[in-house]
Design a protein around this motif. Structure first.
Motif, PDB file in Angstrom:
ATOM      1  N   GLU A  39       0.518  -1.396  -0.051  1.00 42.25           N
ATOM      2  CA  GLU A  39      -0.245  -0.490   0.168  1.00 42.25           C
ATOM      3  C   GLU A  39       1.127   1.655   0.106  1.00 42.25           C
ATOM      4  O   GLU A  39       0.474   2.531  -0.129  1.00 42.25           O
ATOM      5  CB  GLU A  39      -0.648  -0.019   1.058  1.00 42.25           C
ATOM      6  N   ASN A  40       1.919   1.145   0.482  1.00 44.60           N
ATOM      7  CA  ASN A  40       2.702   2.375   0.696  1.00 44.60           C
ATOM      8  C   ASN A  40       4.646   2.540   0.002  1.00 44.60           C
ATOM      9  O   ASN A  40       4.523   2.962  -0.427  1.00 44.60           O
ATOM     10  CB  ASN A  40       3.117   2.432   2.040  1.00 44.60           C
ATOM     11  N   ALA A  41       4.843   1.210  -0.973  1.00 43.84           N
ATOM     12  CA  ALA A  41       5.729   0.723  -1.190  1.00 43.84           C
ATOM     13  C   ALA A  41       5.620   2.474  -2.399  1.00 43.84           C
ATOM     14  O   ALA A  41       6.353   1.987  -3.268  1.00 43.84           O
ATOM     15  CB  ALA A  41       5.647  -0.440  -2.407  1.00 43.84           C
ATOM     16  N   LYS A  42       4.930   2.217  -3.353  1.00 43.18           N
ATOM     17  CA  LYS A  42       4.911   3.180  -4.667  1.00 43.18           C
ATOM     18  C   LYS A  42       4.735   4.755  -4.028  1.00 43.18           C
ATOM     19  O   LYS A  42       6.166   5.280  -4.942  1.00 43.18           O
ATOM     20  CB  LYS A  42       3.627   3.403  -5.371  1.00 43.18           C
ATOM     21  N   ASP A  43       4.479   5.292  -3.084  1.00 42.71           N
ATOM     22  CA  ASP A  43       4.812   6.390  -2.690  1.00 42.71           C
ATOM     23  C   ASP A  43       6.202   6.271  -1.885  1.00 42.71           C
ATOM     24  O   ASP A  43       6.896   7.814  -2.297  1.00 42.71           O
ATOM     25  CB  ASP A  43       3.693   7.548  -1.852  1.00 42.71           C
ATOM     26  N   LEU A  44       6.660   5.403  -1.127  1.00 42.28           N
ATOM     27  CA  LEU A  44       7.720   5.946  -0.414  1.00 42.28           C
ATOM     28  C   LEU A  44       8.858   5.617  -2.100  1.00 42.28           C
ATOM     29  O   LEU A  44       9.946   6.897  -1.945  1.00 42.28           O
ATOM     30  CB  LEU A  44       8.071   4.697   0.046  1.00 42.28           C
ATOM     31  N   PHE A  45       9.255   4.608  -2.856  1.00 40.77           N
ATOM     32  CA  PHE A  45       9.708   5.022  -3.902  1.00 40.77           C
ATOM     33  C   PHE A  45      10.070   5.605  -4.420  1.00 40.77           C
ATOM     34  O   PHE A  45      10.982   6.227  -5.618  1.00 40.77           O
ATOM     35  CB  PHE A  45       9.686   3.494  -4.349  1.00 40.77           C
ATOM     36  N   SER A  46       8.203   6.817  -4.837  1.00 41.04           N
ATOM     37  CA  SER A  46       8.940   7.734  -5.868  1.00 41.04           C
ATOM     38  C   SER A  46       9.428   8.654  -4.812  1.00 41.04           C
ATOM     39  O   SER A  46      10.237  10.031  -5.624  1.00 41.04           O
ATOM     40  CB  SER A  46       7.066   8.698  -5.667  1.00 41.04           C
ATOM     41  N   GLY A  47       9.815   9.080  -3.967  1.00 49.77           N
ATOM     42  CA  GLY A  47      10.827  10.102  -3.388  1.00 49.77           C
ATOM     43  C   GLY A  47      12.343  10.262  -3.667  1.00 49.77           C
ATOM     44  O   GLY A  47      12.760   8.910  -3.890  1.00 49.77           O
ATOM     45  N   GLU A  48      12.653  11.531  -4.417  1.00 54.13           N
ATOM     46  CA  GLU A  48      13.751  11.656  -4.972  1.00 54.13           C
ATOM     47  C   GLU A  48      14.798  11.352  -4.985  1.00 54.13           C
ATOM     48  O   GLU A  48      16.222   9.935  -5.055  1.00 54.13           O
ATOM     49  CB  GLU A  48      13.799  13.130  -5.443  1.00 54.13           C
ATOM     50  N   ASP A  49      14.469  10.905  -3.311  1.00 49.97           N
ATOM     51  CA  ASP A  49      16.472  10.015  -2.053  1.00 49.97           C
ATOM     52  C   ASP A  49      16.402   8.714  -1.459  1.00 49.97           C
ATOM     53  O   ASP A  49      17.168   8.543  -0.823  1.00 49.97           O
ATOM     54  CB  ASP A  49      16.774  11.627  -1.484  1.00 49.97           C
ATOM     55  N   ILE A  50      14.926   9.251  -2.473  1.00 52.50           N
ATOM     56  CA  ILE A  50      15.103   6.919  -1.255  1.00 52.50           C
ATOM     57  C   ILE A  50      15.317   6.430  -2.697  1.00 52.50           C
ATOM     58  O   ILE A  50      14.529   5.614  -3.917  1.00 52.50           O
ATOM     59  CB  ILE A  50      13.385   7.169  -1.146  1.00 52.50           C
ATOM     60  N   ASP A  51      16.376   5.535  -2.516  1.00 47.39           N
ATOM     61  CA  ASP A  51      16.930   4.841  -3.486  1.00 47.39           C
ATOM     62  C   ASP A  51      16.450   2.967  -3.719  1.00 47.39           C
ATOM     63  O   ASP A  51      16.804   2.195  -4.525  1.00 47.39           O
ATOM     64  CB  ASP A  51      18.496   4.524  -3.823  1.00 47.39           C
ATOM     65  N   GLY A  52      16.047   3.095  -2.984  1.00 49.48           N
ATOM     66  CA  GLY A  52      15.870   0.868  -2.101  1.00 49.48           C
ATOM     67  C   GLY A  52      15.221   1.326  -0.659  1.00 49.48           C
ATOM     68  O   GLY A  52      14.804   1.556  -0.141  1.00 49.48           O
ATOM     69  N   PHE A  53      14.216  -0.077  -0.503  1.00 47.42           N
ATOM     70  CA  PHE A  53      14.243  -0.793   0.411  1.00 47.42           C
ATOM     71  C   PHE A  53      15.052  -1.905   0.998  1.00 47.42           C
ATOM     72  O   PHE A  53      15.349  -2.847   0.498  1.00 47.42           O
ATOM     73  CB  PHE A  53      12.963  -1.231  -0.015  1.00 47.42           C
ATOM     74  N   LEU A  54      14.809  -1.699   2.518  1.00 44.52           N
ATOM     75  CA  LEU A  54      15.015  -2.949   3.313  1.00 44.52           C
ATOM     76  C   LEU A  54      14.132  -3.476   3.958  1.00 44.52           C
ATOM     77  O   LEU A  54      13.295  -3.245   4.865  1.00 44.52           O
ATOM     78  CB  LEU A  54      16.455  -2.600   4.689  1.00 44.52           C
ATOM     79  N   VAL A  55      13.582  -4.182   3.252  1.00 49.43           N
ATOM     80  CA  VAL A  55      11.993  -4.965   3.142  1.00 49.43           C
ATOM     81  C   VAL A  55      12.318  -6.041   4.403  1.00 49.43           C
ATOM     82  O   VAL A  55      13.218  -6.928   4.480  1.00 49.43           O
ATOM     83  CB  VAL A  55      11.657  -5.308   1.888  1.00 49.43           C
ATOM     84  N   GLY A  56      11.925  -5.337   5.675  1.00 46.63           N
ATOM     85  CA  GLY A  56      11.503  -6.365   6.862  1.00 46.63           C
ATOM     86  C   GLY A  56      10.228  -7.710   6.438  1.00 46.63           C
ATOM     87  O   GLY A  56      10.845  -8.671   5.611  1.00 46.63           O
ATOM     88  N   GLY A  57       9.819  -7.824   7.542  1.00 47.85           N
ATOM     89  CA  GLY A  57       8.859  -9.135   8.025  1.00 47.85           C
ATOM     90  C   GLY A  57       7.745  -9.418   5.947  1.00 47.85           C
ATOM     91  O   GLY A  57       7.666 -10.667   5.682  1.00 47.85           O
ATOM     92  N   ALA A  58       7.523  -8.465   5.441  1.00 45.34           N
ATOM     93  CA  ALA A  58       7.353  -8.228   3.773  1.00 45.34           C
ATOM     94  C   ALA A  58       7.801  -9.822   3.455  1.00 45.34           C
ATOM     95  O   ALA A  58       6.832 -10.203   2.033  1.00 45.34           O
ATOM     96  CB  ALA A  58       6.537  -7.134   3.259  1.00 45.34           C
ATOM     97  N   SER A  59       9.093  -9.340   3.418  1.00 48.20           N
ATOM     98  CA  SER A  59       9.877 -10.815   2.401  1.00 48.20           C
ATOM     99  C   SER A  59       9.985 -11.980   2.390  1.00 48.20           C
ATOM    100  O   SER A  59      10.073 -13.015   1.906  1.00 48.20           O
ATOM    101  CB  SER A  59      11.387  -9.772   2.672  1.00 48.20           C
ATOM    102  N   LEU A  60       8.961 -11.923   4.393  1.00 43.70           N
ATOM    103  CA  LEU A  60       9.005 -13.690   3.885  1.00 43.70           C
ATOM    104  C   LEU A  60       7.604 -13.517   3.949  1.00 43.70           C
ATOM    105  O   LEU A  60       7.378 -15.343   4.145  1.00 43.70           O
ATOM    106  CB  LEU A  60       9.296 -13.557   6.157  1.00 43.70           C
ATOM    107  N   LYS A  61       7.007 -13.265   3.198  1.00 49.45           N
ATOM    108  CA  LYS A  61       5.381 -13.823   2.475  1.00 49.45           C
ATOM    109  C   LYS A  61       5.727 -13.407   1.125  1.00 49.45           C
ATOM    110  O   LYS A  61       5.352 -12.563   0.416  1.00 49.45           O
ATOM    111  CB  LYS A  61       4.509 -12.837   3.102  1.00 49.45           C
TER     112      LYS A  61
END
Length: 73
Positions: A39-61
């Motif tokens: 639900e928030n990935a697209k908005d977060l990734f659209s940030g000019e200085d946000i180059d990626g994610f360290l995905v926690g618990g969601a990566s287990l599913k």
């Protein structure tokens, strides 16, 4: 954090690094380590200085992780 707040913090991090290491500040990859969801990935990734994610618990599913990937694709 909201996407706007996360972007603001990432920008500040880049500026601080730029003050000490101007030659690498723009090429440095800064990842967001907060709660990333489909639900928030697209908005977060659209940030000019946000180059990626360290995905926690969601990566287990696998289905949720795939939804995050699709959201930013």
């Amino acid at each position: 954090a909201t996407a706007a707040y996360a972007q603001e913090v990432h920008r500040e991090i880049r500026e601080i690094i730029g003050g000490k290491y101007a030659n690498i500040a723009q090429s440095l990859r800064i990842v967001y380590g907060g709660s990333v969801k489909p639900e928030n990935a697209k908005d977060l990734f659209s940030g000019e200085d946000i180059d990626g994610f360290l995905v926690g618990g969601a990566s287990l599913k696998a289905d949720v992780f795939l939804q995050i990937i699709k959201a930013i694709g």
